[in-house]
Write a protein that holds these residues in place. Sequence first.
Motif, mmCIF file in Angstrom:
data_model
loop_
_atom_site.group_PDB
_atom_site.id
_atom_site.type_symbol
_atom_site.label_atom_id
_atom_site.label_comp_id
_atom_site.label_asym_id
_atom_site.label_seq_id
_atom_site.Cartn_x
_atom_site.Cartn_y
_atom_site.Cartn_z
ATOM 1 N N ALA A 81 7.548 1.755 9.459
ATOM 2 C CA ALA A 81 7.595 3.109 9.978
ATOM 3 C C ALA A 81 8.885 3.616 10.092
ATOM 4 O O ALA A 81 9.311 4.634 9.724
ATOM 5 C CB ALA A 81 6.622 3.033 11.252
ATOM 6 N N ARG A 82 10.029 2.650 10.798
ATOM 7 C CA ARG A 82 11.412 3.218 11.006
ATOM 8 C C ARG A 82 11.942 3.721 9.588
ATOM 9 O O ARG A 82 12.541 4.732 9.489
ATOM 10 C CB ARG A 82 12.199 2.295 11.423
ATOM 11 N N ALA A 83 11.963 2.741 8.648
ATOM 12 C CA ALA A 83 12.631 2.733 7.490
ATOM 13 C C ALA A 83 12.078 4.055 6.761
ATOM 14 O O ALA A 83 12.521 4.946 6.136
ATOM 15 C CB ALA A 83 12.474 1.657 6.611
ATOM 16 N N ALA A 84 10.734 4.245 6.654
ATOM 17 C CA ALA A 84 10.106 5.057 6.038
ATOM 18 C C ALA A 84 10.237 6.676 6.740
ATOM 19 O O ALA A 84 10.419 7.460 5.693
ATOM 20 C CB ALA A 84 8.506 5.078 5.945
ATOM 21 N N ARG A 85 10.325 6.456 7.998
ATOM 22 C CA ARG A 85 10.632 7.858 8.817
ATOM 23 C C ARG A 85 11.928 8.370 8.166
ATOM 24 O O ARG A 85 12.213 9.776 7.949
ATOM 25 C CB ARG A 85 10.441 7.684 10.221
ATOM 26 N N GLY A 86 13.041 7.534 8.321
ATOM 27 C CA GLY A 86 14.269 7.715 7.906
ATOM 28 C C GLY A 86 14.472 8.386 6.509
ATOM 29 O O GLY A 86 15.151 9.335 6.236
ATOM 30 N N VAL A 87 13.691 7.752 5.634
ATOM 31 C CA VAL A 87 13.732 8.294 4.097
ATOM 32 C C VAL A 87 13.020 9.618 4.054
ATOM 33 O O VAL A 87 13.452 10.618 3.294
ATOM 34 C CB VAL A 87 13.031 7.335 3.223
ATOM 35 N N GLY A 100 5.873 10.339 -6.767
ATOM 36 C CA GLY A 100 4.570 10.822 -6.037
ATOM 37 C C GLY A 100 4.064 9.553 -5.259
ATOM 38 O O GLY A 100 3.844 9.669 -3.816
ATOM 39 N N GLU A 101 3.732 8.473 -5.877
ATOM 40 C CA GLU A 101 2.987 7.429 -5.024
ATOM 41 C C GLU A 101 3.899 6.658 -4.178
ATOM 42 O O GLU A 101 3.472 6.402 -3.046
ATOM 43 C CB GLU A 101 2.456 6.407 -6.191
ATOM 44 N N GLU A 102 5.130 6.595 -4.595
ATOM 45 C CA GLU A 102 6.164 5.982 -3.573
ATOM 46 C C GLU A 102 6.332 6.965 -2.479
ATOM 47 O O GLU A 102 6.527 6.232 -1.275
ATOM 48 C CB GLU A 102 7.532 5.795 -4.429
ATOM 49 N N TYR A 103 6.263 8.169 -2.435
ATOM 50 C CA TYR A 103 6.406 9.137 -1.405
ATOM 51 C C TYR A 103 5.238 8.949 -0.504
ATOM 52 O O TYR A 103 5.085 8.918 0.702
ATOM 53 C CB TYR A 103 6.548 10.607 -1.805
ATOM 54 N N LEU A 104 3.927 8.808 -1.279
ATOM 55 C CA LEU A 104 2.726 8.461 -0.518
ATOM 56 C C LEU A 104 2.684 7.114 0.371
ATOM 57 O O LEU A 104 2.282 7.105 1.701
ATOM 58 C CB LEU A 104 1.478 8.451 -1.442
ATOM 59 N N LEU A 105 3.471 6.206 -0.107
ATOM 60 C CA LEU A 105 3.454 4.946 0.645
ATOM 61 C C LEU A 105 4.230 5.072 1.737
ATOM 62 O O LEU A 105 4.231 4.586 3.030
ATOM 63 C CB LEU A 105 4.149 3.996 -0.492
ATOM 64 N N ALA A 106 5.450 5.978 1.726
ATOM 65 C CA ALA A 106 6.407 6.160 2.686
ATOM 66 C C ALA A 106 5.620 6.934 3.832
ATOM 67 O O ALA A 106 5.897 6.709 5.105
ATOM 68 C CB ALA A 106 7.448 7.012 2.426
ATOM 69 N N VAL A 107 4.675 7.745 3.564
ATOM 70 C CA VAL A 107 3.880 8.481 4.495
ATOM 71 C C VAL A 107 2.919 7.811 5.201
ATOM 72 O O VAL A 107 2.759 7.730 6.518
ATOM 73 C CB VAL A 107 3.170 9.908 3.768
ATOM 74 N N LEU A 108 2.661 6.910 4.226
ATOM 75 C CA LEU A 108 1.368 5.729 4.907
ATOM 76 C C LEU A 108 2.064 4.969 5.841
ATOM 77 O O LEU A 108 1.576 4.634 7.030
ATOM 78 C CB LEU A 108 0.811 5.135 3.862
ATOM 79 N N HIS A 109 3.209 4.385 5.659
ATOM 80 C CA HIS A 109 4.207 3.630 6.864
ATOM 81 C C HIS A 109 4.214 4.475 8.036
ATOM 82 O O HIS A 109 4.231 3.916 8.941
ATOM 83 C CB HIS A 109 5.253 3.204 6.097
ATOM 84 N N ALA A 110 4.537 5.748 7.903
ATOM 85 C CA ALA A 110 5.236 6.580 8.898
ATOM 86 C C ALA A 110 4.076 7.361 9.575
ATOM 87 O O ALA A 110 4.258 8.483 10.086
ATOM 88 C CB ALA A 110 6.342 7.344 8.457
ATOM 89 N N ALA A 111 2.777 7.016 9.139
ATOM 90 C CA ALA A 111 1.698 7.785 9.582
ATOM 91 C C ALA A 111 1.635 8.162 10.980
ATOM 92 O O ALA A 111 0.912 9.230 11.299
ATOM 93 C CB ALA A 111 0.222 7.007 9.342
ATOM 94 N N GLY A 112 1.795 7.408 11.836
ATOM 95 C CA GLY A 112 2.108 7.753 13.295
ATOM 96 C C GLY A 112 2.778 9.059 13.709
ATOM 97 O O GLY A 112 2.697 9.554 14.678
ATOM 98 N N SER A 113 3.806 9.169 12.804
ATOM 99 C CA SER A 113 4.658 10.176 12.858
ATOM 100 C C SER A 113 4.733 11.256 11.836
ATOM 101 O O SER A 113 5.587 12.401 11.909
ATOM 102 C CB SER A 113 6.069 9.804 13.144
ATOM 103 N N ALA A 114 3.908 10.865 10.744
ATOM 104 C CA ALA A 114 3.854 11.829 9.684
ATOM 105 C C ALA A 114 3.298 13.192 10.123
ATOM 106 O O ALA A 114 2.494 13.410 10.903
ATOM 107 C CB ALA A 114 2.959 11.267 8.726
#
Length: 362
Positions: A81-87, A100-114
């Motif tokens: 979540a920390r890494a994804a949020r930073g990106v 697009g799918e890589e962006y989706l995965l980052a959003v899924l990791h950061a879901a708590g703050s997305a």
Amino acid sequence: MGFRHGSYGEDVPPLLDLVERAEPELRGADQLRWATLLGEESNNLRAALEWATNNDLRTALLLVAGLSTFWWMHGLRAEAARAARGVLDALGPTIPHGLGEEYLLAVLHAAGSAQPAEVERAQNATGRLFDRPVTVLLWSFVLGPFQPARLVTDVLAANERGGDAWGRAAVQLCRGYPSLAEGDPAGSERALQNALARFRLIGDRWGSALALDALADLAANSGRTELAVDLLGQALAIAGELGTDERAALVLCRRGDLRLGLGDPAAARADYTRALELGLKAGLPETSAAARIGLARAARYAGDLSSAREYALAALPDCDTDWAGADLAKAEALAELAKAEGVSATTSGGPRRISGGWLESG
């Protein structure tokens, strides 16, 4: 690899190559060896992610996506979540072309703050068939419960037709998962058994453990407590193989609860004690609190009110931590019951009125 953090980033491409070579291997019989290789490079990978977030956002997004299986397999969701949020913060509203799918995965990791806009952008940038098999699993777990049932059905069907063997097993797992099963316990159990058989066939321990966890929930909810205990024992053995102490501790707490329900406080106490050891070793206050709450219950069940009170008091400071799930509800319930009795104590948050009187009610 001797990563020279803060210099030129020349070591980042080899690290990305390692991540991309390891990712499919993490979903098969050789996953332990590849997980070990990534684990040995953990510090370098963190430094590479930080460098890429500041200097090369395409590479940063590829690293986040490529590490998804490794992070979730090892319970490193906070790190993810920390890494994804930073990106995501560095990217702003821009999605790099073709990612697009890589962006989706980052959003899924950061879901708590997305942000809702990030979720919408991610969904608009991807179709219903994913290129990375892990995406269907994370999408289903994180966003699936909040999506229309028809959309979930369509996404799973598309990835069952177009996915690899692991992806098809993941689809069966998602179909059977309690939060996505649409109130059909028998159908859910069939899907989960199918998923378990498929994961075992390809030698994937992580997927097998997820299926066993879900099957244990179904068994417990239908009154088959001894079966649930056995299934959790199998999941625990896999957690030991994967070296996931946090996951093992949570499984131990769940099994302890079931054993207590079966009237075996000694076995429950052994599970909670081991869970507490793992929680303290890994520096996990929430898990340690859950284990102490279990120990308090086991001690109370056995008539040892002094020990029950001691464990309950020790758990209270960590009950203020913002952590989700049933264990939080138990912690809060115990804290409120204790405070209502009016015995004072001091915690990290200052004086608090708590009590042990509730311990005597059984």
